[in-house]
Design a protein around this motif. Structure first.
Motif, short mmCIF file in Angstrom:
data_model
loop_
_atom_site.label_atom_id
_atom_site.label_comp_id
_atom_site.label_asym_id
_atom_site.label_seq_id
_atom_site.Cartn_x
_atom_site.Cartn_y
_atom_site.Cartn_z
N UNK A 1 -59.92 38.14 34.13
CA UNK A 1 -61.17 38.68 34.69
C UNK A 1 -60.89 39.91 35.54
N UNK A 2 -59.83 39.86 36.33
CA UNK A 2 -59.44 41.02 37.13
C UNK A 2 -59.12 42.21 36.24
N UNK A 3 -58.37 41.97 35.17
CA UNK A 3 -57.98 43.06 34.29
C UNK A 3 -59.19 43.66 33.58
N UNK A 4 -60.12 42.82 33.15
CA UNK A 4 -61.30 43.32 32.45
C UNK A 4 -62.11 44.28 33.30
N UNK A 5 -62.37 43.90 34.54
CA UNK A 5 -63.19 44.74 35.41
C UNK A 5 -62.44 46.01 35.81
N UNK A 6 -61.14 45.88 36.12
CA UNK A 6 -60.37 47.06 36.46
C UNK A 6 -60.25 48.01 35.26
N UNK A 7 -60.12 47.44 34.07
CA UNK A 7 -60.04 48.27 32.87
C UNK A 7 -61.34 49.08 32.69
N UNK A 8 -62.48 48.43 32.89
CA UNK A 8 -63.75 49.14 32.76
C UNK A 8 -63.88 50.25 33.78
N UNK A 9 -63.31 50.05 34.97
CA UNK A 9 -63.37 51.09 36.00
C UNK A 9 -62.38 52.21 35.73
N UNK A 10 -61.17 51.87 35.32
CA UNK A 10 -60.16 52.89 35.06
C UNK A 10 -60.47 53.71 33.81
N UNK A 11 -61.17 53.10 32.87
CA UNK A 11 -61.50 53.82 31.64
C UNK A 11 -62.44 54.99 31.91
N UNK A 12 -63.24 54.88 32.99
CA UNK A 12 -64.18 55.96 33.34
C UNK A 12 -63.55 56.99 34.26
N UNK A 13 -62.26 56.84 34.59
CA UNK A 13 -61.59 57.78 35.47
C UNK A 13 -61.48 59.16 34.81
N UNK A 14 -61.84 60.18 35.55
CA UNK A 14 -61.76 61.56 35.03
C UNK A 14 -60.30 62.03 35.15
N UNK A 15 -59.61 62.03 34.03
CA UNK A 15 -58.19 62.41 34.04
C UNK A 15 -57.99 63.89 34.33
N UNK A 16 -59.06 64.71 34.24
CA UNK A 16 -58.92 66.13 34.56
C UNK A 16 -58.59 66.32 36.03
#
Length: 300
Positions: free
Chosen positions: A180-195
């Motif tokens: 559960x921790x990984x799922x929510x963190x993954x959803x947050x990190x996926x939206x990170x602006x790598x620029x």
């Protein structure tokens, strides 16, 4: 010459109370309201009423209302149980965050794009199995003749008594709620602006500075949401402490179970403990709504 527009008539109380204004929302929200009333509000009010009957036990008449059951919670033995429950929840949440953030970071930003979804599904695959079966599986691993002790003795280390200890509870809770921790963190990190990371690197920022000054602040709502959700789940968990903890790892969920289905059948005191747990979880949910990232939680 264009005539002036006629003034818009003000809405009267009669218009506001007209059936056409409130019938639509009632029709849409009515089933959900009935569901919440029957399955949430009324049972909670019943628990509250029972908790206000001092010394109520199954099969005995009530003795009026009072706060005796809540005052009983203040006894040191019960305060230790509540403190142990909070310690289990805080410790396992911290472990899930420490282990889950690197995994979620790798899945969201470093894993191959074509394998990303498959890797995510593989990581959360244990959730397809019953939590009871997973806890039983850990009993076979942590018991004195289990797999873990066999591995320790094979490399020359002494065997340890893992089962029925707080360590076993932390291991079981961390394993159960890490996905559960990984799922929510993954959803947050996926939206990170790598620029932003690329721009910071071009300006001379080190990877450590990029992580603490860009990645962590950008994903802080997701971290808060994941931590609070895992904390809520571990605080009220019953299966793992019962199967892996033993008598020395009594938590509030097991204590409530003993009051309702144990030999004492102290329903009044058990209801008071239930209300304390309900209030604690409600406070955590309020913090989640206030500080969490709703979009992240929804997508996860």
């Amino acid at each position: 010459m264009t005539p002036a527009p006629s003034p818009t008539p003000s809405t009267t109380w009669a218009d506001r109370l007209a059936p056409r204004r409130w019938l639509g929302p009632v029709t849409l929200l009515g089933p959900a309201g009935v569901w919440l009333l029957v399955l949430l509000v009324l049972p909670t009010l019943l628990i509250l009423e029972i908790s206000l009957v001092p010394g109520l036990r199954l099969g005995q008449p009530s003795e009026g209302y009072g706060l005796g059951n809540y005052l009983q919670i203040l006894q040191p033995v019960y305060l230790r149980v509540i403190g142990r429950s909070v310690a289990f929840a805080v410790g396992s949440t911290a472990l899930c965050l420490l282990l889950g953030f690197p995994v979620a970071y790798w899945l969201a930003l470093m894993s191959p794009q074509r394998w990303r979804n498959l890797l995510l599904v593989a990581f959360i695959m244990p959730l397809w199995t019953s939590s009871l079966l997973r806890a039983y599986a850990w009993t076979t691993i942590l018991r004195p003749s289990g797999v873990l002790n066999a591995m320790l003795t094979a490399i020359g280390l002494p065997a340890q008594n893992w089962l029925n200890t707080p360590t076993a509870v932390f291991i079981g809770l961390t394993y159960s709620f890490l996905p559960y921790m990984v799922l929510i963190l993954y959803a947050s990190l996926e939206k990170l602006d790598t620029r932003l990371l690329e721009a910071a690197a071009d300006l001379g920022a080190t990877p450590r500075q990029c992580f603490w000054k860009i990645t962590v602040p950008q994903t802080l709502p997701g971290i808060a949401a994941a931590s609070l959700l895992v904390f809520i789940s571990t605080l009220s968990d019953f299966v793992v402490p019962t199967l892996l903890g033993g008598a020395s790892s009594m938590n509030i969920s097991r204590l409530i179970y003993n009051q309702f289905l144990g030999p004492t059948r102290a329903w009044g005191f058990g209801s008071a403990l239930s209300m304390v747990l309900i209030l604690a979880v409600s406070l955590a949910i309020a913090l989640l709504i206030r500080y969490g990232d709703r979009n992240t939680v929804t997508e996860a």
